[in-house]
Design a protein around this motif. Structure first.
Motif, mmCIF file in Angstrom:
data_model
loop_
_atom_site.group_PDB
_atom_site.id
_atom_site.type_symbol
_atom_site.label_atom_id
_atom_site.label_comp_id
_atom_site.label_asym_id
_atom_site.label_seq_id
_atom_site.Cartn_x
_atom_site.Cartn_y
_atom_site.Cartn_z
ATOM 1 N N LYS A 125 1.846 54.907 34.318
ATOM 2 C CA LYS A 125 1.876 56.364 34.171
ATOM 3 C C LYS A 125 0.848 57.032 35.085
ATOM 4 O O LYS A 125 0.097 57.908 34.667
ATOM 5 C CB LYS A 125 1.662 56.762 32.717
ATOM 6 C CG LYS A 125 2.742 56.233 31.795
ATOM 7 C CD LYS A 125 2.515 56.671 30.371
ATOM 8 C CE LYS A 125 3.596 56.065 29.477
ATOM 9 N NZ LYS A 125 3.408 56.413 28.084
ATOM 10 N N ASN A 126 0.817 56.577 36.330
ATOM 11 C CA ASN A 126 -0.073 57.112 37.363
ATOM 12 C C ASN A 126 -1.562 56.901 37.089
ATOM 13 O O ASN A 126 -2.399 57.569 37.691
ATOM 14 C CB ASN A 126 0.206 58.594 37.621
ATOM 15 C CG ASN A 126 1.583 58.804 38.210
ATOM 16 O OD1 ASN A 126 2.034 58.004 39.024
ATOM 17 N ND2 ASN A 126 2.254 59.859 37.796
ATOM 18 N N ASN A 127 -1.901 55.998 36.186
ATOM 19 C CA ASN A 127 -3.301 55.659 35.916
ATOM 20 C C ASN A 127 -3.556 54.223 36.356
ATOM 21 O O ASN A 127 -2.744 53.341 36.091
ATOM 22 C CB ASN A 127 -3.629 55.788 34.424
ATOM 23 C CG ASN A 127 -3.568 57.215 33.956
ATOM 24 O OD1 ASN A 127 -4.107 58.105 34.598
ATOM 25 N ND2 ASN A 127 -2.893 57.443 32.841
ATOM 26 N N ILE A 128 -4.678 54.002 37.003
ATOM 27 C CA ILE A 128 -5.048 52.639 37.390
ATOM 28 C C ILE A 128 -5.433 51.872 36.130
ATOM 29 O O ILE A 128 -6.292 52.307 35.370
ATOM 30 C CB ILE A 128 -6.203 52.653 38.407
ATOM 31 C CG1 ILE A 128 -5.740 53.302 39.706
ATOM 32 C CG2 ILE A 128 -6.717 51.232 38.656
ATOM 33 C CD1 ILE A 128 -6.835 53.485 40.734
ATOM 34 N N VAL A 129 -4.774 50.728 35.918
ATOM 35 C CA VAL A 129 -5.072 49.891 34.752
ATOM 36 C C VAL A 129 -5.635 48.532 35.153
ATOM 37 O O VAL A 129 -6.054 47.757 34.295
ATOM 38 C CB VAL A 129 -3.838 49.713 33.840
ATOM 39 C CG1 VAL A 129 -3.428 51.050 33.231
ATOM 40 C CG2 VAL A 129 -2.682 49.077 34.592
ATOM 41 N N GLY A 130 -5.632 48.254 36.458
ATOM 42 C CA GLY A 130 -6.187 46.988 36.914
ATOM 43 C C GLY A 130 -6.162 46.896 38.419
ATOM 44 O O GLY A 130 -5.473 47.665 39.091
ATOM 45 N N TRP A 131 -6.930 45.950 38.947
ATOM 46 C CA TRP A 131 -6.939 45.699 40.374
ATOM 47 C C TRP A 131 -7.471 44.302 40.644
ATOM 48 O O TRP A 131 -8.122 43.697 39.794
ATOM 49 C CB TRP A 131 -7.750 46.745 41.130
ATOM 50 C CG TRP A 131 -9.167 46.904 40.684
ATOM 51 C CD1 TRP A 131 -9.622 47.705 39.691
ATOM 52 C CD2 TRP A 131 -10.315 46.238 41.203
ATOM 53 N NE1 TRP A 131 -10.982 47.586 39.565
ATOM 54 C CE2 TRP A 131 -11.425 46.691 40.492
ATOM 55 C CE3 TRP A 131 -10.506 45.299 42.211
ATOM 56 C CZ2 TRP A 131 -12.713 46.226 40.735
ATOM 57 C CZ3 TRP A 131 -11.786 44.842 42.467
ATOM 58 C CH2 TRP A 131 -12.873 45.320 41.739
ATOM 59 N N ILE A 132 -7.132 43.821 41.826
ATOM 60 C CA ILE A 132 -7.581 42.502 42.251
ATOM 61 C C ILE A 132 -8.030 42.623 43.706
ATOM 62 O O ILE A 132 -7.391 43.314 44.498
ATOM 63 C CB ILE A 132 -6.453 41.458 42.085
ATOM 64 C CG1 ILE A 132 -6.950 40.053 42.332
ATOM 65 C CG2 ILE A 132 -5.266 41.780 42.966
ATOM 66 C CD1 ILE A 132 -5.937 38.975 41.959
#
Length: 103
Positions: free
Chosen positions: A7-14
């Motif tokens: 929903k256009n929100n960052i929830v994770g990254w690598i």
């Protein structure tokens, strides 16, 4: 860096480094409100979409981390002697996921 959104929100990254056909996983972060949704697994294996010639993913975890080892082992990572020179094998454990062992 690969980013996961909901929903256009960052929830994770690598974040990772690659050299030839090998990738070193620097950091994997998932918002705790979104744990157990498969986001971390999708981020890790998205590396193959971005770098399709990847043959191996390597990483290290702190030995006192109670969660990470079982997570990575569940995904098929194996304990190895992989280590970064700046880190102590006394405090850290290396893991690797090799394409040839998962075909």
């Amino acid at each position: 860096i690969i980013v996961a959104t909901k929903k256009n929100n960052i929830v994770g990254w690598i974040s990772f480094n690659n050299e030839a056909h090998e990738v070193y996983l620097d950091c994997l972060c998932v918002d705790p409100d979104h744990w157990k949704e498969g986001i971390a697994k999708k981020l890790i294996f998205a590396i193959f979409e971005h770098l399709p010639h990847t043959e191996k993913i390597s990483l290290i975890t702190r030995k006192i981390n109670a969660v990470a080892p079982s997570f990575y082992e569940h995904l098929g990572f194996k304990k190895t002697d992989f280590m970064i020179p700046e880190y102590s094998a006394q405090d850290y454990q290396g893991y690797e996921w090799a394409q040839k062992t998962h075909q």
